[in-house]
Design a protein around this motif. Structure first.
Motif, PDB file in Angstrom:
ATOM      1  N   GLN A   1     -15.602   8.658  -1.201  1.00 10.55           N
ATOM      2  CA  GLN A   1     -14.572   9.021  -1.209  1.00 10.55           C
ATOM      3  C   GLN A   1     -13.362   8.721  -1.961  1.00 10.55           C
ATOM      4  OE1 GLN A   1     -13.916   8.494   2.887  1.00 10.55           O
ATOM      5  NE2 GLN A   1     -14.150  10.335   3.948  1.00 10.55           N
TER       6      GLN A   1
ATOM      7  N   THR B   1       2.928   2.569   2.947  1.00 11.20           N
ATOM      8  CA  THR B   1       2.219   2.467   4.127  1.00 11.20           C
ATOM      9  C   THR B   1       2.148   2.133   4.654  1.00 11.20           C
ATOM     10  OG1 THR B   1       0.175   3.342   2.918  1.00 11.20           O
ATOM     11  CG2 THR B   1       1.455   4.976   3.573  1.00 11.20           C
TER      12      THR B   1
ATOM     13  N   LYS C   1      -9.126  -3.899  15.530  1.00 14.26           N
ATOM     14  CA  LYS C   1      -8.198  -3.004  14.447  1.00 14.26           C
ATOM     15  C   LYS C   1      -7.526  -2.067  14.931  1.00 14.26           C
ATOM     16  CE  LYS C   1      -8.117  -5.466   9.603  1.00 14.26           C
ATOM     17  NZ  LYS C   1      -8.730  -4.994   9.143  1.00 14.26           N
ATOM     18  N   LEU C   2      -8.621  -1.240  15.672  1.00 11.78           N
ATOM     19  CA  LEU C   2      -8.766   0.249  16.198  1.00 11.78           C
ATOM     20  C   LEU C   2      -7.338   0.521  17.306  1.00 11.78           C
ATOM     21  CD1 LEU C   2      -9.431   3.373  15.940  1.00 11.78           C
ATOM     22  CD2 LEU C   2     -11.447   2.644  17.443  1.00 11.78           C
TER      23      LEU C   2
ATOM     24  N   VAL D   1     -11.033  -1.596   4.938  1.00 10.39           N
ATOM     25  CA  VAL D   1     -12.640  -1.813   4.592  1.00 10.39           C
ATOM     26  C   VAL D   1     -13.057   0.048   3.995  1.00 10.39           C
ATOM     27  CG1 VAL D   1     -14.681  -1.578   4.382  1.00 10.39           C
ATOM     28  CG2 VAL D   1     -13.859  -2.964   5.259  1.00 10.39           C
ATOM     29  N   TYR D   2     -11.710   0.582   4.404  1.00  5.92           N
ATOM     30  CA  TYR D   2     -11.822   2.307   4.125  1.00  5.92           C
ATOM     31  C   TYR D   2     -11.578   2.474   2.817  1.00  5.92           C
ATOM     32  CZ  TYR D   2      -7.999   1.860   6.688  1.00  5.92           C
ATOM     33  OH  TYR D   2      -6.405   0.977   6.864  1.00  5.92           O
TER      34      TYR D   2
ATOM     35  N   GLY E   1     -13.628   4.210   1.700  1.00  5.60           N
ATOM     36  CA  GLY E   1     -14.542   4.883   2.511  1.00  5.60           C
ATOM     37  C   GLY E   1     -16.011   4.436   1.895  1.00  5.60           C
TER      38      GLY E   1
ATOM     39  N   GLU F   1     -20.608  -7.366   2.230  1.00  8.67           N
ATOM     40  CA  GLU F   1     -20.690  -7.563   3.865  1.00  8.67           C
ATOM     41  C   GLU F   1     -22.148  -7.263   3.950  1.00  8.67           C
ATOM     42  OE1 GLU F   1     -17.461  -4.651   5.460  1.00  8.67           O
ATOM     43  OE2 GLU F   1     -19.400  -4.752   6.643  1.00  8.67           O
TER      44      GLU F   1
ATOM     45  N   GLN G   1     -17.660  -5.892  14.592  1.00  3.65           N
ATOM     46  CA  GLN G   1     -17.669  -4.873  15.199  1.00  3.65           C
ATOM     47  C   GLN G   1     -16.471  -5.175  16.501  1.00  3.65           C
ATOM     48  OE1 GLN G   1     -20.756  -4.747  17.892  1.00  3.65           O
ATOM     49  NE2 GLN G   1     -22.196  -4.397  16.074  1.00  3.65           N
TER      50      GLN G   1
ATOM     51  N   TYR H   1      -4.778   5.715  -0.673  1.00  2.00           N
ATOM     52  CA  TYR H   1      -3.805   4.942  -1.549  1.00  2.00           C
ATOM     53  C   TYR H   1      -4.243   3.940  -2.276  1.00  2.00           C
ATOM     54  CZ  TYR H   1      -3.705   5.542   3.989  1.00  2.00           C
ATOM     55  OH  TYR H   1      -3.477   6.020   4.407  1.00  2.00           O
TER      56      TYR H   1
ATOM     57  N   THR I   1       1.223   6.014  -1.164  1.00  2.00           N
ATOM     58  CA  THR I   1       0.460   7.063  -0.719  1.00  2.00           C
ATOM     59  C   THR I   1       1.425   7.641  -1.692  1.00  2.00           C
ATOM     60  OG1 THR I   1      -1.233   8.511  -0.588  1.00  2.00           O
ATOM     61  CG2 THR I   1       0.546   7.639   1.058  1.00  2.00           C
TER      62      THR I   1
ATOM     63  N   LYS J   1     -18.750   7.039   1.630  1.00  2.00           N
ATOM     64  CA  LYS J   1     -19.971   7.681   1.547  1.00  2.00           C
ATOM     65  C   LYS J   1     -18.439   8.934   0.449  1.00  2.00           C
ATOM     66  CE  LYS J   1     -18.423   9.222   5.050  1.00  2.00           C
ATOM     67  NZ  LYS J   1     -18.252  10.133   6.790  1.00  2.00           N
TER      68      LYS J   1
ATOM     69  N   SER K   1     -13.172  -5.032  14.276  1.00  2.00           N
ATOM     70  CA  SER K   1     -12.983  -3.532  14.372  1.00  2.00           C
ATOM     71  C   SER K   1     -12.276  -2.977  15.452  1.00  2.00           C
ATOM     72  CB  SER K   1     -14.219  -2.659  13.850  1.00  2.00           C
ATOM     73  OG  SER K   1     -14.722  -3.512  12.636  1.00  2.00           O
TER      74      SER K   1
ATOM     75  N   GLU L   1       0.488  -1.209  -0.114  1.00  2.00           N
ATOM     76  CA  GLU L   1      -0.008   0.259  -0.132  1.00  2.00           C
ATOM     77  C   GLU L   1       0.457   1.104   0.141  1.00  2.00           C
ATOM     78  OE1 GLU L   1      -3.587   0.673   2.874  1.00  2.00           O
ATOM     79  OE2 GLU L   1      -1.642   1.692   3.187  1.00  2.00           O
TER      80      GLU L   1
ATOM     81  N   GLU M   1     -18.989  -3.687  -0.125  1.00  2.00           N
ATOM     82  CA  GLU M   1     -19.602  -3.389   1.200  1.00  2.00           C
ATOM     83  C   GLU M   1     -21.187  -3.599   0.810  1.00  2.00           C
ATOM     84  OE1 GLU M   1     -19.906   0.626   1.831  1.00  2.00           O
ATOM     85  OE2 GLU M   1     -18.583   0.649   3.488  1.00  2.00           O
TER      86      GLU M   1
END
Lengths: 199, 199
Positions: B90, B71, B133-134, B82-83, B86, B112, B127, B94, B62, B88, B130, B60, B109
């Motif tokens: 976006q 990165t 991961k965070l 998944v982001y 994004g 999923e 969840q 990357y 950028t 929305k 997630s 990955e 999505e």
């Protein structure tokens, strides 16, 4: 303004919830005031609490090889991670300390489960927030790895200038991964550049 | 081993799913082979795809101010976010590139959502992942900010030594936020220390 009123202001910004759902959350969750200097969670403590700052400022830090390292500041509208303490009886890697008198919403896994049961469609919102937090965390990492100390300072000044008025500068230096003297030097250099008379 | 078999090996490690649920996931999801050098997603592209590496290695990167910055690397069992792109509309920050021939599970999505409908209790697992991961991303940030270049190199050697055999070293240097020459110097210094005869 009372704690629950402060909470309403923040909850009311969540567009996808109905007024009834917002009221329900405000009724159910726990809000508490803390004095400056209160340690909310200590490194090594078993906990699954998290905090949403309604007013005030929390510093997050960790002890690494005998040295205290500041890892985050949380101010109005920002929430500490639910992962403080993790879900699997882990202990917290971080200490959370109130740098100012704080009004905080206190979350816990059981409270989260309780609210989810009352408002099942909150799940989608929580998942969206989780994704966005992860995305933000990754972006922050990328930015940090590939920037100079000056750029890191400038970015913090751009995004959270108020921290410089609310937080001791040696803690900001630690947060930026630099020595306090380096932060002073960078601030002086950039200040001198800005105030230099044009040629 | 075929792609779906590779996927089974990974899915079978998820303890909370029944065999029927695992089989259903393996049946439903899309697995594809890619040649070395394939660009899966380009920076600036609108997408909501994500990839789970079944075999191979994805880089990955950028572009920041005209310079390419690595990165992340993803190898067997690791998933890109998944982001990427994004939710929305976006665009991706990357680019994802196959450094080796890759067999990948492709997520989206809509896929999923589809799987979640078939196995509603998968929500809890997603969840949990997630949150973890965070947590991992935050811990990585803390570690990175408060460590020296030597410590950053040593940590990567401890956790992902195989990258040094699979990835060009100038890309590893970029990933560690250092110049290729600095990485060579650190490697030489640590190697010399290890091979020094005892006094």
């Amino acid at each position: 303004m009372e704690g629950k009123e402060k909470l309403s202001v923040i909850i009311n910004q969540i567009e996808m919830l109905t007024q009834a759902e917002k009221d329900l959350i405000v009724d159910e969750v726990h809000v508490e005031d803390f004095e400056k200097g209160t340690v909310l969670i200590s490194q090594g403590q078993k906990t699954s609490r998290c905090y949403l700052v309604l007013s005030g400022c929390i510093r997050e830090y960790t002890n690494r090889k005998g040295e205290e390292k500041t890892t985050n500041f949380f101010t109005e509208g920002e929430g500490t991670a639910v992962y403080v303490g993790g879900g699997k009886n882990q202990v917290s890697d971080y200490t959370l300390e109130c740098l100012e008198p704080c009004t905080l919403m206190i979350g816990s896994e059981s409270m989260e489960d309780h609210i989810r049961k009352l408002i099942p469609r909150l799940d989608a919102l929580i998942q969206q927030v989780s994704k966005e937090k992860l995305e933000a965390s990754r972006a922050e990492m990328t930015r940090f790895v590939h920037s100079s100390p000056e750029e890191r300072y400038a970015h913090l000044m751009d995004t959270k200038p108020y921290l410089f008025h609310r937080v001791p500068h040696h803690q900001i230096a630690s947060y930026l991964g630099m020595q306090p003297q380096s932060l002073s030097r960078i601030r002086k250099r950039l200040f001198d550049q800005e105030t230099q008379p044009p040629n």
